[in-house]
Design a protein around this motif. Structure first.
Motif, PDB file in Angstrom:
ATOM      1  N   SER A 178      16.060  52.461  35.468  1.00  0.00           N
ATOM      2  CA  SER A 178      14.710  52.036  35.923  1.00  0.00           C
ATOM      3  C   SER A 178      13.785  51.949  35.026  1.00  0.00           C
ATOM      4  CB  SER A 178      14.170  52.936  37.049  1.00  0.00           C
ATOM      5  OG  SER A 178      14.057  54.323  36.490  1.00  0.00           O
ATOM      6  N   ALA A 179      13.824  52.812  33.514  1.00  0.00           N
ATOM      7  CA  ALA A 179      13.114  52.882  32.420  1.00  0.00           C
ATOM      8  C   ALA A 179      13.000  51.539  31.627  1.00  0.00           C
ATOM      9  CB  ALA A 179      13.284  53.999  31.724  1.00  0.00           C
ATOM     10  N   LEU A 180      13.888  50.704  31.717  1.00  0.00           N
ATOM     11  CA  LEU A 180      14.108  49.590  31.301  1.00  0.00           C
ATOM     12  C   LEU A 180      13.630  48.373  32.206  1.00  0.00           C
ATOM     13  CD1 LEU A 180      17.606  50.202  29.415  1.00  0.00           C
ATOM     14  CD2 LEU A 180      15.317  50.335  28.353  1.00  0.00           C
ATOM     15  N   GLU A 181      13.344  48.583  33.332  1.00  0.00           N
ATOM     16  CA  GLU A 181      12.956  47.283  34.142  1.00  0.00           C
ATOM     17  C   GLU A 181      11.829  46.605  33.746  1.00  0.00           C
ATOM     18  OE1 GLU A 181      11.958  46.669  38.544  1.00  0.00           O
ATOM     19  OE2 GLU A 181      11.735  48.587  38.075  1.00  0.00           O
ATOM     20  N   LEU A 182      11.896  45.486  33.580  1.00  0.00           N
ATOM     21  CA  LEU A 182      11.009  44.452  33.210  1.00  0.00           C
ATOM     22  C   LEU A 182      10.441  43.516  34.599  1.00  0.00           C
ATOM     23  CD1 LEU A 182      12.655  42.841  30.010  1.00  0.00           C
ATOM     24  CD2 LEU A 182      10.882  44.662  30.081  1.00  0.00           C
ATOM     25  N   VAL A 183       9.249  43.893  34.737  1.00  0.00           N
ATOM     26  CA  VAL A 183       8.524  43.219  36.035  1.00  0.00           C
ATOM     27  C   VAL A 183       7.638  41.999  35.343  1.00  0.00           C
ATOM     28  CG1 VAL A 183       7.016  43.211  37.954  1.00  0.00           C
ATOM     29  CG2 VAL A 183       8.433  45.242  37.056  1.00  0.00           C
ATOM     30  N   ALA A 184       8.016  40.977  35.718  1.00  0.00           N
ATOM     31  CA  ALA A 184       7.401  39.682  35.016  1.00  0.00           C
ATOM     32  C   ALA A 184       5.943  39.534  35.170  1.00  0.00           C
ATOM     33  CB  ALA A 184       8.198  38.281  35.405  1.00  0.00           C
ATOM     34  N   SER A 185       5.373  40.031  36.286  1.00  0.00           N
ATOM     35  CA  SER A 185       3.936  40.025  36.378  1.00  0.00           C
ATOM     36  C   SER A 185       3.209  41.116  35.549  1.00  0.00           C
ATOM     37  CB  SER A 185       3.660  40.384  38.094  1.00  0.00           C
ATOM     38  OG  SER A 185       4.038  41.732  38.107  1.00  0.00           O
ATOM     39  N   GLN A 186       4.064  41.830  34.977  1.00  0.00           N
ATOM     40  CA  GLN A 186       3.183  42.838  34.151  1.00  0.00           C
ATOM     41  C   GLN A 186       3.328  42.322  32.677  1.00  0.00           C
ATOM     42  OE1 GLN A 186       5.269  46.445  34.847  1.00  0.00           O
ATOM     43  NE2 GLN A 186       4.603  46.727  37.004  1.00  0.00           N
ATOM     44  N   GLY A 187       3.698  41.236  32.463  1.00  0.00           N
ATOM     45  CA  GLY A 187       3.818  40.666  31.203  1.00  0.00           C
ATOM     46  C   GLY A 187       2.900  39.171  31.351  1.00  0.00           C
ATOM     47  N   GLU A 188       3.247  38.521  30.281  1.00  0.00           N
ATOM     48  CA  GLU A 188       2.530  37.148  29.898  1.00  0.00           C
ATOM     49  C   GLU A 188       3.494  36.109  29.825  1.00  0.00           C
ATOM     50  OE1 GLU A 188      -0.780  34.574  27.555  1.00  0.00           O
ATOM     51  OE2 GLU A 188      -0.597  36.567  27.222  1.00  0.00           O
ATOM     52  N   ARG A 189       3.773  35.001  30.615  1.00  0.00           N
ATOM     53  CA  ARG A 189       4.602  34.193  30.652  1.00  0.00           C
ATOM     54  C   ARG A 189       4.175  33.194  29.410  1.00  0.00           C
ATOM     55  NH1 ARG A 189       8.514  30.608  30.160  1.00  0.00           N
ATOM     56  NH2 ARG A 189       9.826  29.972  31.628  1.00  0.00           N
ATOM     57  N   LEU A 190       5.211  32.882  28.549  1.00  0.00           N
ATOM     58  CA  LEU A 190       4.910  31.927  27.487  1.00  0.00           C
ATOM     59  C   LEU A 190       5.906  30.811  27.520  1.00  0.00           C
ATOM     60  CD1 LEU A 190       4.472  34.426  24.516  1.00  0.00           C
ATOM     61  CD2 LEU A 190       2.804  33.541  25.847  1.00  0.00           C
ATOM     62  N   PRO A 191       5.602  29.660  27.550  1.00  0.00           N
ATOM     63  CA  PRO A 191       6.248  28.573  27.268  1.00  0.00           C
ATOM     64  C   PRO A 191       6.989  28.475  26.040  1.00  0.00           C
ATOM     65  CG  PRO A 191       4.108  27.866  28.233  1.00  0.00           C
ATOM     66  CD  PRO A 191       3.958  29.227  27.732  1.00  0.00           C
ATOM     67  N   ILE A 192       7.978  27.561  25.739  1.00  0.00           N
ATOM     68  CA  ILE A 192       8.723  27.614  24.536  1.00  0.00           C
ATOM     69  C   ILE A 192       7.635  27.599  23.238  1.00  0.00           C
ATOM     70  CG2 ILE A 192      10.505  26.262  22.874  1.00  0.00           C
ATOM     71  CD1 ILE A 192      11.763  25.589  25.699  1.00  0.00           C
ATOM     72  N   GLU A 193       7.107  26.639  22.889  1.00  0.00           N
ATOM     73  CA  GLU A 193       6.307  26.477  21.708  1.00  0.00           C
ATOM     74  C   GLU A 193       5.342  27.835  21.646  1.00  0.00           C
ATOM     75  OE1 GLU A 193       7.128  24.856  19.317  1.00  0.00           O
ATOM     76  OE2 GLU A 193       8.745  23.934  20.391  1.00  0.00           O
ATOM     77  N   ALA A 194       4.773  28.219  22.708  1.00  0.00           N
ATOM     78  CA  ALA A 194       3.703  29.276  22.634  1.00  0.00           C
ATOM     79  C   ALA A 194       4.495  30.419  22.220  1.00  0.00           C
ATOM     80  CB  ALA A 194       3.196  29.552  24.032  1.00  0.00           C
ATOM     81  N   TYR A 195       5.771  30.769  22.727  1.00  0.00           N
ATOM     82  CA  TYR A 195       6.586  31.887  22.359  1.00  0.00           C
ATOM     83  C   TYR A 195       7.066  31.860  20.896  1.00  0.00           C
ATOM     84  CZ  TYR A 195      11.250  34.328  21.747  1.00  0.00           C
ATOM     85  OH  TYR A 195      12.106  34.868  21.258  1.00  0.00           O
ATOM     86  N   ARG A 196       7.383  30.726  20.334  1.00  0.00           N
ATOM     87  CA  ARG A 196       7.953  30.578  18.928  1.00  0.00           C
ATOM     88  C   ARG A 196       6.795  30.974  18.185  1.00  0.00           C
ATOM     89  NH1 ARG A 196      11.332  24.983  19.811  1.00  0.00           N
ATOM     90  NH2 ARG A 196      13.482  25.930  20.397  1.00  0.00           N
ATOM     91  N   ARG A 197       5.367  30.262  18.457  1.00  0.00           N
ATOM     92  CA  ARG A 197       4.317  30.804  17.501  1.00  0.00           C
ATOM     93  C   ARG A 197       3.905  32.265  17.697  1.00  0.00           C
ATOM     94  NH1 ARG A 197       2.253  26.033  20.136  1.00  0.00           N
ATOM     95  NH2 ARG A 197       0.914  27.232  21.603  1.00  0.00           N
ATOM     96  N   ASP A 198       4.061  32.727  18.891  1.00  0.00           N
ATOM     97  CA  ASP A 198       3.774  34.268  19.143  1.00  0.00           C
ATOM     98  C   ASP A 198       4.532  35.081  18.277  1.00  0.00           C
ATOM     99  OD1 ASP A 198       1.469  35.725  20.726  1.00  0.00           O
ATOM    100  OD2 ASP A 198       3.525  36.708  21.141  1.00  0.00           O
ATOM    101  N   PHE A 199       5.973  34.665  18.269  1.00  0.00           N
ATOM    102  CA  PHE A 199       6.863  35.327  17.745  1.00  0.00           C
ATOM    103  C   PHE A 199       6.836  35.411  16.167  1.00  0.00           C
ATOM    104  CE2 PHE A 199      11.148  35.617  15.592  1.00  0.00           C
ATOM    105  CZ  PHE A 199      11.568  36.924  16.026  1.00  0.00           C
ATOM    106  N   ARG A 200       6.456  34.167  15.719  1.00  0.00           N
ATOM    107  CA  ARG A 200       6.188  34.270  14.146  1.00  0.00           C
ATOM    108  C   ARG A 200       5.113  34.651  13.765  1.00  0.00           C
ATOM    109  NH1 ARG A 200       7.866  28.396  15.319  1.00  0.00           N
ATOM    110  NH2 ARG A 200       5.608  28.103  15.227  1.00  0.00           N
TER     111      ARG A 200
END
Length: 208
Positions: A5-27
């Protein structure tokens, strides 16, 4: 022992990033890392890649696929050197089920080349993560510099579909520690490849 349970990822507690936004954020986060390490857990056994070697493999051109992987060595070595200059490293844990899927067979050749260039990659078996998979396979996760966690998302077919970004420090720390522990108990990809992959015949693809 860490509870599942300590590793549970609840999507509503994070921010959904589309592909290009994810790539920019990661970089951005990767580019800012100094003196801290990053960790990746790869669990799925099948993906669809946007990669010249992968495309050659998909169309049955195995030797070309391997040659294209070799062509990446110079860029890989430069990337490793940049990380060394910043006192950081990107550690990757690959869960491997046998018999290998065609994708994983190809990917292990790619990981071999990366490891020979200095990338830090280790392999674990499904038994090493089974205690955390009562509710299904673990997600694909990247932790960058102990600052941000991405649950990387894929379509049913295995194509990248963006990510959910989590910034809660406790969650980021727990996942980083979890992947680090797997890495410490895993096997370096190079001896694993020599023992379990090098002798295999080229895999068959759907195109064949």
């Amino acid at each position: 022992m860490l509870e599942q349970s300590a590793l549970e990822l609840v999507a509503s507690q994070g921010e959904r990033l589309p592909i290009e936004a994810y790539r920019r954020d990661f970089r951005r986060y990767r580019g800012d890392v100094r003196g801290r390490h990053s960790w990746k857990l790869e669990r799925r056994q099948d993906f669809e890649e946007q990669d010249a070697s992968w495309e050659a493999f998909r169309h049955g051109r195995w030797e070309e696929a391997l040659r294209l992987l070799e062509d990446e060595r110079e860029d890989l070595e430069k990337a490793v050197q940049r990380d060394r200059e910043r006192s950081t490293a990107f550690h990757r844990v690959r869960v491997v089920e046998e018999p290998l899927t065609p994708y994983l067979h190809w990917e292990l050749h790619a990981l071999r080349v990366q490891a020979e260039c200095g990338k830090k990659i280790r392999v674990v078996g499904p038994a090493q993560v089974a205690a955390f998979e009562a509710g299904g396979p673990l997600p694909e996760v990247v932790v960058v510099g102990d600052q941000v966690l991405y649950q990387v998302l894929y379509t049913e077919a295995g194509s990248l579909d963006g990510a959910v970004r989590f910034l809660e420090p406790g969650l980021v720390r727990r996942w980083g520690d979890f992947i680090r522990t797997l890495y410490e108990t895993g096997e370096d990809v190079l001896p694993f490849f020599a023992r379990s992959v090098a002798h295999l015949r080229p895999p068959q693809t759907k195109a064949e």
